[in-house]
Design a protein around this motif. Structure first.
Motif, PDB file in Angstrom:
ATOM      1  N   ALA A  19      -5.011   5.543   0.207  1.00 51.24           N
ATOM      2  CA  ALA A  19      -6.393   5.147  -0.225  1.00 51.24           C
ATOM      3  C   ALA A  19      -7.325   6.454   0.371  1.00 51.24           C
ATOM      4  O   ALA A  19      -8.271   6.609  -0.357  1.00 51.24           O
ATOM      5  N   LYS A  20      -7.104   6.721   1.482  1.00 51.16           N
ATOM      6  CA  LYS A  20      -8.113   7.677   2.068  1.00 51.16           C
ATOM      7  C   LYS A  20      -8.126   8.897   1.305  1.00 51.16           C
ATOM      8  O   LYS A  20      -9.112   9.541   1.247  1.00 51.16           O
ATOM      9  N   THR A  21      -7.191   9.408   0.916  1.00 51.69           N
ATOM     10  CA  THR A  21      -7.144  10.679  -0.072  1.00 51.69           C
ATOM     11  C   THR A  21      -7.136  10.736  -1.484  1.00 51.69           C
ATOM     12  O   THR A  21      -7.193  11.357  -2.158  1.00 51.69           O
ATOM     13  N   ALA A  22      -7.109   9.338  -2.052  1.00 47.93           N
ATOM     14  CA  ALA A  22      -7.073   9.132  -3.488  1.00 47.93           C
ATOM     15  C   ALA A  22      -8.062   7.969  -4.012  1.00 47.93           C
ATOM     16  O   ALA A  22      -9.187   8.240  -4.198  1.00 47.93           O
ATOM     17  N   ILE A  23      -7.601   6.699  -3.866  1.00 49.84           N
ATOM     18  CA  ILE A  23      -8.376   5.512  -4.357  1.00 49.84           C
ATOM     19  C   ILE A  23      -8.608   4.730  -3.182  1.00 49.84           C
ATOM     20  O   ILE A  23      -7.680   3.867  -2.948  1.00 49.84           O
ATOM     21  N   GLY A  24      -9.760   4.712  -2.568  1.00 43.13           N
ATOM     22  CA  GLY A  24     -10.337   3.958  -1.720  1.00 43.13           C
ATOM     23  C   GLY A  24     -10.121   2.441  -1.839  1.00 43.13           C
ATOM     24  O   GLY A  24      -9.754   1.763  -0.674  1.00 43.13           O
ATOM     25  N   GLY A  25     -10.127   1.975  -2.832  1.00 40.40           N
ATOM     26  CA  GLY A  25     -10.204   0.388  -3.272  1.00 40.40           C
ATOM     27  C   GLY A  25      -8.889   0.058  -2.799  1.00 40.40           C
ATOM     28  O   GLY A  25      -8.627  -1.294  -2.587  1.00 40.40           O
ATOM     29  N   LEU A  26      -7.729   0.726  -2.909  1.00 41.13           N
ATOM     30  CA  LEU A  26      -6.331   0.093  -2.330  1.00 41.13           C
ATOM     31  C   LEU A  26      -6.296  -0.302  -0.876  1.00 41.13           C
ATOM     32  O   LEU A  26      -5.402  -1.086  -0.393  1.00 41.13           O
ATOM     33  N   ALA A  27      -7.214   0.207  -0.218  1.00 37.44           N
ATOM     34  CA  ALA A  27      -7.197   0.005   1.167  1.00 37.44           C
ATOM     35  C   ALA A  27      -7.201  -1.373   1.571  1.00 37.44           C
ATOM     36  O   ALA A  27      -6.884  -2.281   2.415  1.00 37.44           O
ATOM     37  N   SER A  28      -8.022  -2.368   0.319  1.00 34.99           N
ATOM     38  CA  SER A  28      -8.184  -3.832   0.654  1.00 34.99           C
ATOM     39  C   SER A  28      -6.755  -4.485   0.689  1.00 34.99           C
ATOM     40  O   SER A  28      -6.774  -5.741   1.377  1.00 34.99           O
ATOM     41  N   ILE A  29      -5.767  -3.893   0.038  1.00 36.16           N
ATOM     42  CA  ILE A  29      -4.366  -4.512   0.032  1.00 36.16           C
ATOM     43  C   ILE A  29      -3.752  -4.229   1.358  1.00 36.16           C
ATOM     44  O   ILE A  29      -3.316  -5.496   1.821  1.00 36.16           O
ATOM     45  N   SER A  30      -4.087  -3.257   1.986  1.00 31.18           N
ATOM     46  CA  SER A  30      -3.636  -3.259   3.363  1.00 31.18           C
ATOM     47  C   SER A  30      -4.406  -3.958   4.432  1.00 31.18           C
ATOM     48  O   SER A  30      -3.595  -4.637   5.235  1.00 31.18           O
ATOM     49  N   ILE A  31      -5.517  -4.433   4.221  1.00 32.35           N
ATOM     50  CA  ILE A  31      -6.343  -5.224   5.151  1.00 32.35           C
ATOM     51  C   ILE A  31      -5.370  -6.728   4.867  1.00 32.35           C
ATOM     52  O   ILE A  31      -5.313  -7.459   5.815  1.00 32.35           O
ATOM     53  N   ALA A  32      -5.386  -7.003   3.650  1.00 32.87           N
ATOM     54  CA  ALA A  32      -4.676  -8.319   3.472  1.00 32.87           C
ATOM     55  C   ALA A  32      -3.387  -8.356   4.022  1.00 32.87           C
ATOM     56  O   ALA A  32      -2.731  -9.712   4.434  1.00 32.87           O
ATOM     57  N   ILE A  33      -2.529  -7.586   3.807  1.00 32.98           N
ATOM     58  CA  ILE A  33      -1.317  -7.459   4.351  1.00 32.98           C
ATOM     59  C   ILE A  33      -1.335  -7.845   5.983  1.00 32.98           C
ATOM     60  O   ILE A  33      -0.580  -8.428   6.599  1.00 32.98           O
ATOM     61  N   PHE A  34      -2.248  -6.850   6.709  1.00 31.86           N
ATOM     62  CA  PHE A  34      -2.132  -6.961   7.901  1.00 31.86           C
ATOM     63  C   PHE A  34      -2.645  -8.192   8.452  1.00 31.86           C
ATOM     64  O   PHE A  34      -2.011  -8.969   9.567  1.00 31.86           O
ATOM     65  N   ALA A  35      -3.630  -8.808   7.951  1.00 28.99           N
ATOM     66  CA  ALA A  35      -4.171 -10.386   8.190  1.00 28.99           C
ATOM     67  C   ALA A  35      -3.069 -11.304   8.050  1.00 28.99           C
ATOM     68  O   ALA A  35      -3.342 -12.266   8.509  1.00 28.99           O
ATOM     69  N   PHE A  36      -2.061 -11.077   6.965  1.00 26.93           N
ATOM     70  CA  PHE A  36      -1.309 -12.035   6.510  1.00 26.93           C
ATOM     71  C   PHE A  36      -0.037 -12.124   7.619  1.00 26.93           C
ATOM     72  O   PHE A  36       0.375 -13.085   7.729  1.00 26.93           O
ATOM     73  N   VAL A  37       0.305 -11.037   8.167  1.00 24.96           N
ATOM     74  CA  VAL A  37       1.680 -10.832   8.795  1.00 24.96           C
ATOM     75  C   VAL A  37       1.355 -10.872  10.349  1.00 24.96           C
ATOM     76  O   VAL A  37       2.167 -11.155  11.281  1.00 24.96           O
ATOM     77  N   MET A  38       0.090 -10.615  10.705  1.00 27.06           N
ATOM     78  CA  MET A  38      -0.357 -10.661  12.202  1.00 27.06           C
ATOM     79  C   MET A  38      -1.487 -11.426  12.581  1.00 27.06           C
ATOM     80  O   MET A  38      -2.156 -11.903  11.516  1.00 27.06           O
ATOM     81  N   PRO A  39      -1.649 -11.661  13.734  1.00 27.21           N
ATOM     82  CA  PRO A  39      -2.844 -12.688  14.218  1.00 27.21           C
ATOM     83  C   PRO A  39      -4.130 -12.022  13.594  1.00 27.21           C
ATOM     84  O   PRO A  39      -4.074 -10.713  13.792  1.00 27.21           O
ATOM     85  N   THR A  40      -4.985 -12.494  12.980  1.00 23.22           N
ATOM     86  CA  THR A  40      -6.222 -11.915  12.180  1.00 23.22           C
ATOM     87  C   THR A  40      -7.142 -10.991  13.103  1.00 23.22           C
ATOM     88  O   THR A  40      -7.105  -9.816  12.900  1.00 23.22           O
TER      89      THR A  40
END
Length: 244
Positions: A19-40
């Motif tokens: 996302a940082k070097t191509a399409i920034g919008g993809l980073a939202s997927i990572s945000i959701a994954i982290f918040a889903f599998v770890m304490p928010t």
């Protein structure tokens, strides 16, 4: 940590780099994954450090393409947004924070969708001083609470008619600076412990790999179709957080 959790975090780290070097919008997927599998709360600190690693790569490759004029209009309003976000983090519990992240991502996805049918005078509106201030405050709040300011910046830069490399360079410098400013807030809120640093060290190579892949594929991306796919993924990820 289970194998499934480790795999999800690994995928999220790869996406951050890409996302940082191509399409920034993809980073939202990572945000959701982290918040889903770890304490928010822990997830916001862990993903921040990974985002900074990705920012370093992006700045290294795109800094010469940054539009400093756009940045000067945005930056003064970011600090108040960061302060508002820090207050929000201090007041809400983990469940409320997770759902707030999900709702925020849905709102950002809706704003991106508006771009597909934006009015002819959008560029004029986006060029105004009020739009720059609003974007700065919203970016500061969104990035402090959910590391989700990418969609806000996407809305602003696309409405400005910014071409791809100028877009990437401006975003790289903006988020590198903003994410560094967030570190003291995150430390003060207790979001970065030894466990966070350990996870960051383990996942950092995957961020670099994702960034390498992004650098080599960005020129061949079909921007319109890929943006649609990213938007759909953002909506699905946000719904998981809201309904969990």
């Amino acid at each position: 940590m289970t194998l499934a959790t480790a795999l999800l975090l690994a995928v999220a780290a790869l996406i951050i780099g890409f996302a940082k070097t191509a399409i920034g919008g993809l980073a939202s997927i990572s945000i959701a994954i982290f918040a889903f599998v770890m304490p928010t709360r822990e997830s916001t600190g862990a993903i921040l450090l990974l985002l900074i690693i990705g920012d370093l790569v992006a700045v290294r490759h795109y800094w010469g393409d940054a539009d400093l004029g756009l940045l000067k209009r945005l930056i003064p309003a970011v600090i108040p947004g960061l302060a508002l976000g820090a207050v929000f983090l201090a007041l809400v519990d983990d469940t409320m924070l997770r759902r707030s992240i999900g709702i925020l991502l849905l709102v950002m996805a809706a704003l991106q969708l508006v771009l597909l049918w934006r009015a002819p005078d959008t560029t004029r509106i986006a060029s105004s001083h009020a739009a720059a201030i609003g974007t700065g405050v919203a970016s500061g709040f969104a990035t402090m609470t959910a590391n989700a300011a990418g969609a806000v910046m996407t809305l602003y830069l696309v409405a400005q008619g910014v071409e791809k490399r100028r877009f990437l360079g401006t975003g790289a410098l903006f988020f590198f600076g903003v994410n560094l400013c967030k570190v003291p807030f995150s430390v003060g809120l207790g979001l970065m412990g030894l466990g966070t640093l350990r996870n960051t060290a383990l996942l950092a190579p995957l961020v670099l790999l994702g960034a390498w892949i992004g650098l080599r594929t960005v020129r061949r991306l079909s921007q319109a179709r890929f943006d649609h796919a990213v938007l759909a993924a953002t909506v699905l990820s946000a719904l998981v957080l809201v309904l969990r």
